[in-house]
Design a protein around this motif. Structure first.
Motif, PDB file in Angstrom:
ATOM      1  N   GLU A 160       1.151   3.858  -3.014  1.00  0.00           N
ATOM      2  CA  GLU A 160       0.745   5.227  -2.699  1.00  0.00           C
ATOM      3  C   GLU A 160       1.632   6.227  -3.093  1.00  0.00           C
TER       4      GLU A 160
ATOM      5  N   ARG B 267       1.002  -1.134  -0.001  1.00  0.00           N
ATOM      6  CA  ARG B 267      -0.018   0.038   0.143  1.00  0.00           C
ATOM      7  C   ARG B 267       0.841   1.263  -0.017  1.00  0.00           C
TER       8      ARG B 267
ATOM      9  N   THR C 264       1.585   6.366  -6.922  1.00  0.00           N
ATOM     10  CA  THR C 264       0.545   7.103  -7.582  1.00  0.00           C
ATOM     11  C   THR C 264       0.336   8.546  -7.017  1.00  0.00           C
TER      12      THR C 264
ATOM     13  N   THR D 251     -11.499   2.083  -2.028  1.00  0.00           N
ATOM     14  CA  THR D 251     -10.171   2.096  -2.904  1.00  0.00           C
ATOM     15  C   THR D 251     -10.480   1.285  -4.399  1.00  0.00           C
TER      16      THR D 251
ATOM     17  N   GLY E 273      -7.878   9.996   1.263  1.00  0.00           N
ATOM     18  CA  GLY E 273      -8.156   8.870   1.001  1.00  0.00           C
ATOM     19  C   GLY E 273      -9.518   8.659  -0.012  1.00  0.00           C
TER      20      GLY E 273
ATOM     21  N   ARG F 172      -1.227   9.130  -4.422  1.00  0.00           N
ATOM     22  CA  ARG F 172      -2.607   9.254  -3.967  1.00  0.00           C
ATOM     23  C   ARG F 172      -2.938   8.309  -2.553  1.00  0.00           C
ATOM     24  N   PHE F 173      -3.410   8.565  -1.816  1.00  0.00           N
ATOM     25  CA  PHE F 173      -3.812   7.588  -0.486  1.00  0.00           C
ATOM     26  C   PHE F 173      -4.926   6.855  -0.688  1.00  0.00           C
ATOM     27  N   PHE F 174      -4.851   5.526  -0.426  1.00  0.00           N
ATOM     28  CA  PHE F 174      -5.917   4.617  -0.776  1.00  0.00           C
ATOM     29  C   PHE F 174      -7.067   4.666   0.457  1.00  0.00           C
TER      30      PHE F 174
END
Length: 188
Positions: A46, A42, A49, A144, A136, A51-53
């Motif tokens: 993260e 994860r 990308t 997600t 998130g 991005r936070f999942f």
């Protein structure tokens, strides 16, 4: 801008049960390893990308407001909400801005906090402004996107299989293909 994690995710986008089913693992001997690989996958994805999942809380500190003090960009995605904005005076006393004095709508690619009027200048020169916020796709694993969850599973399986024997220090091609559509590019 200095980011600090203040509230880690309470769940992972891929559960140990789902991961063990993907790996076709029946026993419990490697549960601790698999769980650690899930967290590592994860965090790696993260970072890849940007991005936070799953929902987590962060704090950024600033020395001063940007030149356009009526707007502040928070480059974390997907952005959920601001929980507090504090400004410290010269005596290190925090003043929390009233939520009615700013607007920070949820956004998939980071937030733009807009102020109704210029916020007060901080009284201390270092870390005079603290902004707490959440990011998130949501508080549940199902929030997600499925390709990101699948990328995590492929990466965990890859790491478990290779056990550090892979001299090629890049993400596997299949992981990149799954995660690439979600990757936020840098502007600079």
């Amino acid at each position: 801008m200095r980011p600090m994690l203040i509230g880690a995710p309470t769940i992972e986008p891929v559960s140990l049960t789902d991961m063990k089913a993907w790996l076709r693992e029946d026993g419990g001997d490697e549960d601790q390893l698999i769980q650690a690989l899930i967290v590592s996958a994860r965090m790696t994805l993260e970072a890849y990308t940007r991005r936070f999942f799953v929902t987590q809380s962060w704090r950024i500190t600033l020395n001063a407001w940007p030149l356009d003090a009526l707007m502040l960009s928070i480059p974390f995605a997907p952005f959920q909400a601001v929980s507090a904005i504090r400004i410290f005076d010269a005596n290190d006393m925090a003043q929390t801005l009233a939520p009615i004095s700013y607007r920070a709508p949820p956004a998939s690619d980071g937030a733009r906090v807009t102020f109704k009027s210029a916020p007060p200048a901080p009284g201390r020169s270092v870390d005079g402004i603290e902004i707490d916020f959440s990011v998130g796709y949501g508080a549940s694993a199902s929030g997600t996107p499925e390709p990101l969850r699948r990328a995590m599973m492929v990466l965990v399986a890859h790491w478990r299989e290779k056990r550090g024997d892979d001299v090629n220090d890049v993400l596997p091609k299949s992981v990149i293909q799954l995660a690439a559509p979600f990757r936020r590019e840098r502007l600079s």
